[in-house]
Design a protein around this motif. Sequence first.
Motif, PDB file in Angstrom:
ATOM      1  N   LYS A  44       0.849  -1.207   0.000  1.00  0.00           N
ATOM      2  CA  LYS A  44       0.000   0.000   0.000  1.00  0.00           C
ATOM      3  C   LYS A  44       0.879   1.250   0.000  1.00  0.00           C
ATOM      4  CE  LYS A  44      -4.184  -1.720   2.203  1.00  0.00           C
ATOM      5  NZ  LYS A  44      -4.795  -2.015   3.495  1.00  0.00           N
ATOM      6  N   GLU A  45       1.918   1.219   0.862  1.00  0.00           N
ATOM      7  CA  GLU A  45       2.848   2.370   0.943  1.00  0.00           C
ATOM      8  C   GLU A  45       3.533   2.589  -0.399  1.00  0.00           C
ATOM      9  OE1 GLU A  45       5.704   1.641   4.059  1.00  0.00           O
ATOM     10  OE2 GLU A  45       4.110   1.797   5.567  1.00  0.00           O
ATOM     11  N   ARG A  46       4.001   1.485  -1.003  1.00  0.00           N
ATOM     12  CA  ARG A  46       4.726   1.592  -2.276  1.00  0.00           C
ATOM     13  C   ARG A  46       3.832   2.203  -3.361  1.00  0.00           C
ATOM     14  NH1 ARG A  46       9.754  -0.961  -4.190  1.00  0.00           N
ATOM     15  NH2 ARG A  46       9.873  -0.281  -6.337  1.00  0.00           N
ATOM     16  N   LEU A  47       2.579   1.750  -3.409  1.00  0.00           N
ATOM     17  CA  LEU A  47       1.662   2.266  -4.430  1.00  0.00           C
ATOM     18  C   LEU A  47       1.364   3.739  -4.168  1.00  0.00           C
ATOM     19  CD1 LEU A  47      -0.746  -0.806  -4.781  1.00  0.00           C
ATOM     20  CD2 LEU A  47       1.023  -0.091  -6.372  1.00  0.00           C
ATOM     21  N   ARG A  48       1.241   4.079  -2.895  1.00  0.00           N
ATOM     22  CA  ARG A  48       0.982   5.477  -2.548  1.00  0.00           C
ATOM     23  C   ARG A  48       2.160   6.346  -2.996  1.00  0.00           C
ATOM     24  NH1 ARG A  48       0.292   5.209   2.952  1.00  0.00           N
ATOM     25  NH2 ARG A  48      -1.420   3.773   2.697  1.00  0.00           N
ATOM     26  N   LYS A  49       3.380   5.861  -2.769  1.00  0.00           N
ATOM     27  CA  LYS A  49       4.585   6.600  -3.178  1.00  0.00           C
ATOM     28  C   LYS A  49       4.614   6.832  -4.683  1.00  0.00           C
ATOM     29  CE  LYS A  49       8.179   5.582   0.068  1.00  0.00           C
ATOM     30  NZ  LYS A  49       9.062   4.497   0.384  1.00  0.00           N
ATOM     31  N   GLU A  50       4.072   5.867  -5.406  1.00  0.00           N
ATOM     32  CA  GLU A  50       4.039   5.962  -6.880  1.00  0.00           C
ATOM     33  C   GLU A  50       2.808   6.736  -7.355  1.00  0.00           C
ATOM     34  OE1 GLU A  50       6.345   4.666  -8.972  1.00  0.00           O
ATOM     35  OE2 GLU A  50       7.482   3.511  -7.495  1.00  0.00           O
ATOM     36  N   ASN A  51       2.070   7.313  -6.398  1.00  0.00           N
ATOM     37  CA  ASN A  51       0.834   8.060  -6.715  1.00  0.00           C
ATOM     38  C   ASN A  51      -0.223   7.204  -7.393  1.00  0.00           C
ATOM     39  OD1 ASN A  51       1.657  10.538  -5.665  1.00  0.00           O
ATOM     40  ND2 ASN A  51       2.866  10.934  -7.514  1.00  0.00           N
ATOM     41  N   ILE A  52      -0.290   5.931  -7.010  1.00  0.00           N
ATOM     42  CA  ILE A  52      -1.325   5.060  -7.575  1.00  0.00           C
ATOM     43  C   ILE A  52      -2.429   4.897  -6.530  1.00  0.00           C
ATOM     44  CG2 ILE A  52      -1.839   2.782  -8.553  1.00  0.00           C
ATOM     45  CD1 ILE A  52       1.148   2.591  -9.316  1.00  0.00           C
ATOM     46  N   GLU A  53      -3.563   5.511  -6.831  1.00  0.00           N
ATOM     47  CA  GLU A  53      -4.731   5.416  -5.950  1.00  0.00           C
ATOM     48  C   GLU A  53      -5.508   4.183  -6.353  1.00  0.00           C
ATOM     49  OE1 GLU A  53      -6.054   7.329  -3.479  1.00  0.00           O
ATOM     50  OE2 GLU A  53      -4.160   8.446  -3.454  1.00  0.00           O
ATOM     51  N   THR A  54      -5.613   3.203  -5.495  1.00  0.00           N
ATOM     52  CA  THR A  54      -6.319   1.988  -5.898  1.00  0.00           C
ATOM     53  C   THR A  54      -6.733   1.142  -4.703  1.00  0.00           C
ATOM     54  OG1 THR A  54      -6.159   0.013  -7.293  1.00  0.00           O
ATOM     55  CG2 THR A  54      -4.158   0.640  -6.150  1.00  0.00           C
ATOM     56  N   ASP A  55      -7.790   0.368  -4.898  1.00  0.00           N
ATOM     57  CA  ASP A  55      -8.109  -0.657  -3.920  1.00  0.00           C
ATOM     58  C   ASP A  55      -7.254  -1.868  -4.256  1.00  0.00           C
ATOM     59  OD1 ASP A  55      -9.977   0.843  -2.642  1.00  0.00           O
ATOM     60  OD2 ASP A  55     -11.624   0.157  -3.923  1.00  0.00           O
ATOM     61  N   ILE A  56      -6.989  -2.692  -3.249  1.00  0.00           N
ATOM     62  CA  ILE A  56      -6.208  -3.906  -3.493  1.00  0.00           C
ATOM     63  C   ILE A  56      -7.104  -5.116  -3.268  1.00  0.00           C
ATOM     64  CG2 ILE A  56      -4.227  -5.278  -2.730  1.00  0.00           C
ATOM     65  CD1 ILE A  56      -2.832  -2.695  -1.922  1.00  0.00           C
ATOM     66  N   GLU A  57      -7.159  -5.995  -4.256  1.00  0.00           N
ATOM     67  CA  GLU A  57      -7.923  -7.233  -4.074  1.00  0.00           C
ATOM     68  C   GLU A  57      -7.049  -8.222  -3.307  1.00  0.00           C
ATOM     69  OE1 GLU A  57      -9.331  -9.111  -7.744  1.00  0.00           O
ATOM     70  OE2 GLU A  57      -9.303 -11.041  -6.696  1.00  0.00           O
ATOM     71  N   VAL A  58      -7.642  -8.842  -2.315  1.00  0.00           N
ATOM     72  CA  VAL A  58      -6.884  -9.843  -1.553  1.00  0.00           C
ATOM     73  C   VAL A  58      -7.417 -11.225  -1.942  1.00  0.00           C
ATOM     74  CG1 VAL A  58      -6.414 -10.715   0.757  1.00  0.00           C
ATOM     75  CG2 VAL A  58      -6.452  -8.253   0.337  1.00  0.00           C
ATOM     76  N   GLU A  59      -6.505 -12.074  -2.406  1.00  0.00           N
ATOM     77  CA  GLU A  59      -6.931 -13.433  -2.756  1.00  0.00           C
ATOM     78  C   GLU A  59      -6.318 -14.424  -1.763  1.00  0.00           C
ATOM     79  OE1 GLU A  59      -5.505 -14.932  -6.524  1.00  0.00           O
ATOM     80  OE2 GLU A  59      -3.748 -13.650  -6.467  1.00  0.00           O
ATOM     81  N   TYR A  60      -6.881 -15.607  -1.761  1.00  0.00           N
ATOM     82  CA  TYR A  60      -6.442 -16.605  -0.786  1.00  0.00           C
ATOM     83  C   TYR A  60      -5.901 -17.836  -1.496  1.00  0.00           C
ATOM     84  CZ  TYR A  60      -8.550 -13.392   2.407  1.00  0.00           C
ATOM     85  OH  TYR A  60      -8.818 -12.243   3.103  1.00  0.00           O
ATOM     86  N   LEU A  61      -4.888 -18.390  -0.891  1.00  0.00           N
ATOM     87  CA  LEU A  61      -4.116 -19.459  -1.507  1.00  0.00           C
ATOM     88  C   LEU A  61      -4.847 -20.797  -1.576  1.00  0.00           C
ATOM     89  CD1 LEU A  61      -1.157 -19.731  -2.504  1.00  0.00           C
ATOM     90  CD2 LEU A  61      -0.565 -20.515  -0.221  1.00  0.00           C
ATOM     91  N   GLU A  62      -4.715 -21.467  -2.736  1.00  0.00           N
ATOM     92  CA  GLU A  62      -5.178 -22.854  -2.805  1.00  0.00           C
ATOM     93  C   GLU A  62      -3.971 -23.693  -2.380  1.00  0.00           C
ATOM     94  OE1 GLU A  62      -7.734 -24.065  -5.806  1.00  0.00           O
ATOM     95  OE2 GLU A  62      -8.195 -22.050  -6.489  1.00  0.00           O
TER      96      GLU A  62
END
Length: 244
Positions: free
Chosen positions: A209-227
């Motif tokens: 989240k921090e990295r994307l914010r630093k790059e000025n990318i405003e976005t929601d993050i989808e969280v997926e779960y491992l099979e």
Amino acid sequence: MKIPFNPIERAKIVEEIVMEDNKRKYYRFRFAPYYLGIVTADTVGCCFLCAYCWNYFRNLNPEKFGEFYSSEEVSRIMIKIANKKNCTKFRISGAEPILGKNSFYHLLKILDLIKEKFKEFEFIIETNGLILGYYSELIKELRPYKNSIFVRISIKGWDEDSFEKISGADRKYFVYTIEALKKLKENEIVAWPAVMYEIFGENGLRKIKERLRKENIETDIEVEYLEKYSFVEGNLRKRGLFFS
Ligand code: SF4
């Protein structure tokens, strides 16, 4: 397979294996329950080799799996499933759909052919983002499809170090997956990142989240779960990764 590897070189080699003129290797066509029901064409061949890839063995040895199908054949099969299931959502799964120009244009042709049959449809492009970020000039060619495509970028790490361990690719290529997200948004194409929760944990999630914010990318993050296939735990351990 020696790790880390150059994923651009790997993409070229794998594309040579899985593409023959306009034809790409697929091993299955199906109606899948994800996204509330989606027509899915499963292909082989990826520029990464993620420790937790559910299709690890097919992507490790793409020459051994699948048959070649042209864009016309793929779209014909997908449209048939769509009509039967009364569904207008499509995706390519199982591997990386974009390995280079050849596979990229194979995908665009599928989009064109689906567009001829359905005035309105949704095509989810599930990608690791590497090729779109590295050859970002390709992104403008997606613009004519922007009302129908949705690009889900599966981000393989919260920094260079975790990216290398997870994807097997050299750490310096991490930046291109972020670049793809940025450029897609600049081109007004709907795109979002997805991360694997069990690998990222709360710490990794916070860091990306921090990295994307630093790059000025405003976005929601989808969280997926491992099979959790039996081979996954062993693969993770070999790369020094653990479930969070
Ligand atoms: S990017 Fe996706 S398809 Fe490719 S190896 Fe990783 S999990 Fe598998």
